[in-house]
Structures are given as C-alpha cells and as structure tokens.
Write an enzyme that holds these catalytic residues in place. Structure first.
Site, short mmCIF file in Angstrom:
data_model
loop_
_atom_site.label_atom_id
_atom_site.label_comp_id
_atom_site.label_asym_id
_atom_site.label_seq_id
_atom_site.Cartn_x
_atom_site.Cartn_y
_atom_site.Cartn_z
N GLY A 14 35.96 39.88 36.12
CA GLY A 14 36.42 38.82 37.04
C GLY A 14 35.34 37.76 37.24
N ILE A 16 33.24 36.65 39.93
CA ILE A 16 31.90 36.95 40.47
C ILE A 16 31.29 38.14 39.73
CG2 ILE A 16 30.57 37.36 42.57
CD1 ILE A 16 33.02 36.28 44.16
N ASP A 35 37.48 47.38 34.49
CA ASP A 35 38.43 46.36 34.99
C ASP A 35 39.79 46.62 34.36
OD1 ASP A 35 39.72 43.74 35.60
OD2 ASP A 35 37.69 43.14 36.15
N PHE A 84 33.67 45.08 43.02
CA PHE A 84 34.36 43.79 43.14
C PHE A 84 35.88 43.95 43.06
CE2 PHE A 84 30.29 42.54 41.14
CZ PHE A 84 29.90 41.51 41.97
N SER A 128 34.09 39.56 52.76
CA SER A 128 34.46 38.15 52.84
C SER A 128 34.27 37.65 54.27
CB SER A 128 35.94 38.04 52.45
OG SER A 128 36.47 36.82 52.89
N TYR A 154 45.27 40.51 53.06
CA TYR A 154 44.06 40.53 52.24
C TYR A 154 42.82 40.72 53.13
CZ TYR A 154 39.94 38.66 49.90
OH TYR A 154 38.66 38.50 49.43
N LYS A 158 39.79 43.95 53.62
CA LYS A 158 38.32 43.87 53.64
C LYS A 158 37.79 44.49 54.94
CE LYS A 158 37.87 41.83 49.71
NZ LYS A 158 37.35 42.60 48.58
N ASN A 203 42.21 28.45 44.19
CA ASN A 203 40.97 27.91 44.78
C ASN A 203 40.78 26.46 44.39
OD1 ASN A 203 40.03 31.09 44.11
ND2 ASN A 203 39.68 30.31 46.15
N GLY A 297 47.37 29.59 57.18
CA GLY A 297 46.22 30.51 57.22
C GLY A 297 44.88 29.81 57.16
P1 NAD Z 1 38.60 38.09 40.43
O1 NAD Z 1 40.05 38.28 40.62
O2 NAD Z 1 38.12 37.07 39.47
O3 NAD Z 1 37.91 39.49 40.05
C1 NAD Z 1 38.42 40.73 40.51
C2 NAD Z 1 38.60 41.62 39.29
O4 NAD Z 1 39.09 42.91 39.70
C3 NAD Z 1 39.62 41.07 38.29
O5 NAD Z 1 39.00 40.99 37.01
C4 NAD Z 1 40.77 42.08 38.31
O6 NAD Z 1 41.37 42.20 37.05
C5 NAD Z 1 40.05 43.34 38.76
N1 NAD Z 1 40.90 44.33 39.45
C6 NAD Z 1 41.75 44.12 40.50
N2 NAD Z 1 42.36 45.27 40.83
C7 NAD Z 1 41.87 46.23 40.00
C8 NAD Z 1 42.12 47.63 39.85
N3 NAD Z 1 43.01 48.29 40.61
N4 NAD Z 1 41.47 48.31 38.86
C9 NAD Z 1 40.59 47.67 38.06
N5 NAD Z 1 40.32 46.34 38.15
C10 NAD Z 1 40.96 45.64 39.12
O7 NAD Z 1 37.97 37.82 41.88
P2 NAD Z 1 36.51 37.32 42.28
O8 NAD Z 1 36.62 35.94 42.80
O9 NAD Z 1 35.54 37.64 41.22
O10 NAD Z 1 36.27 38.27 43.53
C11 NAD Z 1 35.58 39.49 43.42
C12 NAD Z 1 35.59 40.19 44.76
O11 NAD Z 1 35.03 39.34 45.74
C13 NAD Z 1 36.98 40.57 45.26
O12 NAD Z 1 36.89 41.82 45.92
C14 NAD Z 1 37.30 39.48 46.26
O13 NAD Z 1 38.18 39.91 47.25
C15 NAD Z 1 35.92 39.20 46.84
N6 NAD Z 1 35.77 37.85 47.41
C16 NAD Z 1 35.96 36.76 46.60
C17 NAD Z 1 35.82 35.47 47.14
C18 NAD Z 1 36.04 34.23 46.29
O14 NAD Z 1 36.11 33.14 46.85
N7 NAD Z 1 36.14 34.34 44.97
C19 NAD Z 1 35.48 35.31 48.50
C20 NAD Z 1 35.28 36.45 49.28
C21 NAD Z 1 35.42 37.72 48.72
N1 UDP Z 2 42.38 23.44 49.05
C1 UDP Z 2 43.05 22.26 48.82
N2 UDP Z 2 43.81 22.17 47.69
C2 UDP Z 2 43.93 23.18 46.79
C3 UDP Z 2 43.23 24.38 47.02
C4 UDP Z 2 42.47 24.49 48.19
O1 UDP Z 2 42.98 21.33 49.61
O2 UDP Z 2 44.66 23.03 45.78
C5 UDP Z 2 41.55 23.55 50.25
C6 UDP Z 2 41.97 24.69 51.16
O3 UDP Z 2 42.97 24.27 52.05
C7 UDP Z 2 40.65 25.01 51.87
C8 UDP Z 2 39.57 24.65 50.84
O4 UDP Z 2 40.22 23.83 49.86
O5 UDP Z 2 40.49 24.15 52.97
C9 UDP Z 2 39.01 25.88 50.14
O6 UDP Z 2 40.09 26.65 49.67
P1 UDP Z 2 39.90 27.85 48.66
O7 UDP Z 2 41.27 28.44 48.40
O8 UDP Z 2 39.12 27.41 47.48
O9 UDP Z 2 38.99 28.89 49.46
P2 UDP Z 2 39.20 29.60 50.89
O10 UDP Z 2 38.29 28.87 51.83
O11 UDP Z 2 40.61 29.55 51.27
O12 UDP Z 2 38.71 30.99 50.63
#
Ligand code: NAD
Ligand code: UDP
Length: 341
Positions: A14, A16, A35, A84, A128, A154, A158, A203, A297
């Site tokens: 994924g 991160i 994964d 992750f 998160s 979601y 967490k 995003n 939200g």
């Molecule tokens: P992502 O979706 O790119 O990566 C998550 C990975 O987990 C994916 O590759 C998916 O295929 C895998 N996965 C999901 N369920 C699974 C399962 N049951 N078995 C095996 N693999 C599984 O997301 P990301 O942006 O890299 O986020 C990573 C983590 O960070 C997540 O837990 C997410 O909730 C958390 N997080 C992300 C953000 C963000 O903005 N990206 C913010 C806060 C928290």
């Molecule tokens: N956002 C937006 N247009 C989009 C996607 C997101 O205006 O197509 C805005 C969303 O409303 C938020 C900010 O961008 O205010 C960041 O959103 P994102 O989904 O990237 O991250 P979040 O803060 O929700 O985790």
C-alpha cells in the site's frame, strides 16, 4: 556482522507501507511484506526493488485468514511488526460498517494471536488523527488530548484497535507504538513509487495529480464556507517519506511505559485552496477546479502538535509540502508512462 532484523510489514504494497519498506531497507532491516492487494498491486514489489536494489519477500494473502497468517510467522523470526493493513475510505465505511469492522479488527485480532504465539513484542500500529474526534478541531492536537468520538466506522476501528492494544499491553510484554497520522502525501523522490489509488481517488492530492494528467476532468473542492481563512478545509500535509522514517525510528524506541502514542504531522495547516495554488506554482500546470458542497464527515481544520515525536523519537520532518507535491507529480507521470496500475 550482526544479522539483519526481519520486520513484518502488513499492508506493505500500500501507499505508506511501500515507502516504509524502502526506509527499512535503507536502515539495514529486512522487511517482509504481507498484503492481499485489495487496495494495491503486486507490481509495487518490483518498484521497491528498482529503488533499493534488494529483493523483498512478499506474501499475497488475507490477514483474516488465520492459517495463512500463522504460516508466514512459521517461516520467519520477526523482530517486530508494522501493521498498516486496513481499509481506509471514510465514506465507504459509513456505507459498509460491518465490512470495515470485520477487516480492520479481525486482521488485528489474528495478528495479536500470532504475536503472542511467536513471542513478538514490538508492534507499530497505523492510527489516525481521526481518533481525536471532531471536538478538538481548530487547535493543534496533542497526544494528551483525550480520544474523542470518531465520526465514522473507519475512525472507530482505529479507536477500538488502540484500546485493544492498550488492554493487551497492560497484561503482557507487548509494547505497541501508535502513530497517529495527519495527511501523508507525496511519493519517493525517484518518482518510481507513490500512491496508486484503485479507481477514482478519495484523497485530494492524487485527485489533483490525476486531474493535471488529464485522467479526471476537474477537481471539486468540497466546501468553501468553513471556519478557516479562505473558507476551505485546513489539513496538516506531511511527506510520506517523513512518515516512513518515523516508523523505522519507532522500532527502536525504548519504552518507559506499556504503550506510546505519537502524532505524525508537520504542525502546519494548509487549506485545500492553498494546496491547489501550490500545485500550480511548483509544477507550472494550471488545474481545473470548481467548488462543490461540503463532503460529509469533514471538519474545518486538523493539524498536529508534533513536539512529542520530535523529542522522543528524535525525528524531524526533512521535506516540505512543495517537495511532496513535486514527488507526487513525478510519480503520476512515471506510472502513466510505465503503465503501472
Ligand atoms: P493503502 O490502502 O494504500 O494500504 C493498505 C494496504 O493494506 C493495502 O495495500 C491493502 O491491500 C492492504 N490490506 C487491507 N486489508 C487487508 C487484509 N485483510 N489483509 C492483507 N492486506 C490488507 O492505505 P495507506 O494510505 O497506505 O494506509 C496505511 C494505514 O495507515 C491504514 O491502516 C490506514 O488506515 C492508515 N492511515 C492512513 C492515512 C492516509 O491518509 N493515507 C491516514 C491515517 C491513517
Ligand atoms: N478534498 C477535496 N476534494 C477532493 C478530495 C478531498 O476538496 O476531491 C478535501 C477534503 O474535503 C478535505 C481535504 O481535501 O478537506 C483532505 O481530504 P483527504 O480525503 O485527502 O484527507 P482527509 O483529511 O479526509 O483524511
């Protein structure tokens, strides 16, 4: 020479996770990816090798499958786990709460069973800023603030996962670190690894880069009547490689307590409109955008107090938001040229 420590990286293909795998290799660890590619693709493993020059062991499978998970632990001797793997789309979680509770919590419960059985005590958990709930919006959020009521299933997964880990840490040798991310964005500086949304991005930055690349007609900015200087939402955008580096630091964190929590952000808020303008400035590409209604939200402003991570993890952000935008744009072009999807 001491043997390289094996670290299990769940969700390692994924966004991160894959950048953290690169950072782990750079620091001499041996990451092992697990994964199910429900939101990523196996081709990411090749991209990691292109950057690091190292072959990464990869297991394609689902963490909800206990026997599969156990079989991975049987083949290795893990020093620790970075967890992750989870579903992360807020709006989807509102529509399909059971799907989210099942995936995010069953995966963690199965993992905790393996950690106990195979006596692995280190776990870094992807949390998160959503766990702070909406009550504290508009102030810098610090780790002392009580967790609030998250505004989606979601977010609750967490919140519940943290609580589960705290309860277990109190009764066992498990020593969890929770990293509460704000808004990770960007890509590896090589442009060969980045975020790869399957379908229309949720995003904002991938939506911007896909619009600039001509894959989407226009960006909709959700809401312009928020209580912020320009009316659009403010978030704390942090380069994904800075986030990745904090995970590596967390693995060697020495504990005074049974568990630890760190915010990962920059401490600075940027509005959606400012992000769009920065994208236009650093890439020289004009962006089609329009204003639309608020997205359900969303809250006005979320940004971190990051002094704790700086002090205790000896960690600092090294990259700017401009770096993150440029790296994400480089990746968008690279992946289109190389047909990575
Ligand atoms: P992502 O979706 O790119 O990566 C998550 C990975 O987990 C994916 O590759 C998916 O295929 C895998 N996965 C999901 N369920 C699974 C399962 N049951 N078995 C095996 N693999 C599984 O997301 P990301 O942006 O890299 O986020 C990573 C983590 O960070 C997540 O837990 C997410 O909730 C958390 N997080 C992300 C953000 C963000 O903005 N990206 C913010 C806060 C928290
Ligand atoms: N956002 C937006 N247009 C989009 C996607 C997101 O205006 O197509 C805005 C969303 O409303 C938020 C900010 O961008 O205010 C960041 O959103 P994102 O989904 O990237 O991250 P979040 O803060 O929700 O985790």
């Amino acid at each position: 020479m001491s043997e390289s420590k094996e670290i299990l990286v769940t969700g390692g293909t994924g966004f991160i996770g894959s950048h953290t795998v690169v950072a782990l290799f750079e620091q001499g660890y041996t990451p092992v990816i697990l994964d199910n590619c429900s939101n990523s693709t196996p081709s990411i493993v090749k991209q990691i090798s292109l950057i690091t020059g190292k072959e990464c062991t990869f297991y394609l499978g689902d963490m909800r499958d206990k026997a599969f998970l156990k079989s991975v632990f049987e083949k290795h001797s893990f020093e620790g786990v970075i967890h992750f793997a989870a579903f992360k789309a807020v709006a989807e979680s509102v529509e399909k709460p059971l799907y989210y509770y099942d995936n995010n919590l069953t995966s963690l419960i199965n993992l905790l069973g393996c950690l106990e059985e195979f006596q692995v005590n280190k776990i870094v958990f992807s949390s998160s800023c959503t766990v702070y709930g909406v009550e504290n919006s508009l102030k810098p959020l610090n780790e002392e603030m009580p967790v609030g009521k998250p505004n989606s299933p979601y977010g609750w997964t967490k919140w519940m996962a943290e609580q589960m880990l705290i309860d277990i840490a109190g009764k066992t040798d498990l020593r969890p670190v929770f990293l509460r991310y704000f808004n990770p964005i960007g890509a590896h500086v090589s442009g060969k690894l980045g975020e790869l949304p399957l379908g229309p991005p949720n995003n904002v930055l991938p939506y911007i880069t896909q619009t600039a690349a001509g894959l989407r007609k226009e960006l909709t900015i959700f809401g312009k009547d928020y209580d912020t200087p320009d009316g659009t939402c403010v978030r704390d955008y942090i380069h994904v490689m800075d986030v990745a580096k904090a995970h590596v630091k967390s693995l060697s964190y020495s504990f005074d307590s049974t568990f630890e929590v760190f915010n990962l952000g920059t401490g600075k808020g940027t509005s959606v409109l400012e992000l769009v303008q920065l994208f236009e400035k650093v890439t020289g590409k004009p962006l089609n955008y329009q204003f639309g209604p608020r997205r359900s939200g969303d809250v006005d402003a979320l940004f971190a107090d990051v002094s704790k991570a700086k002090k205790f993890l000896n960690w600092n952000t090294e990259r700017t938001i401009e770096d993150a935008i440029l790296d994400a744009w480089k990746w968008e072009q690279y992946r289109l040229e190389n047909e990575i999807s």
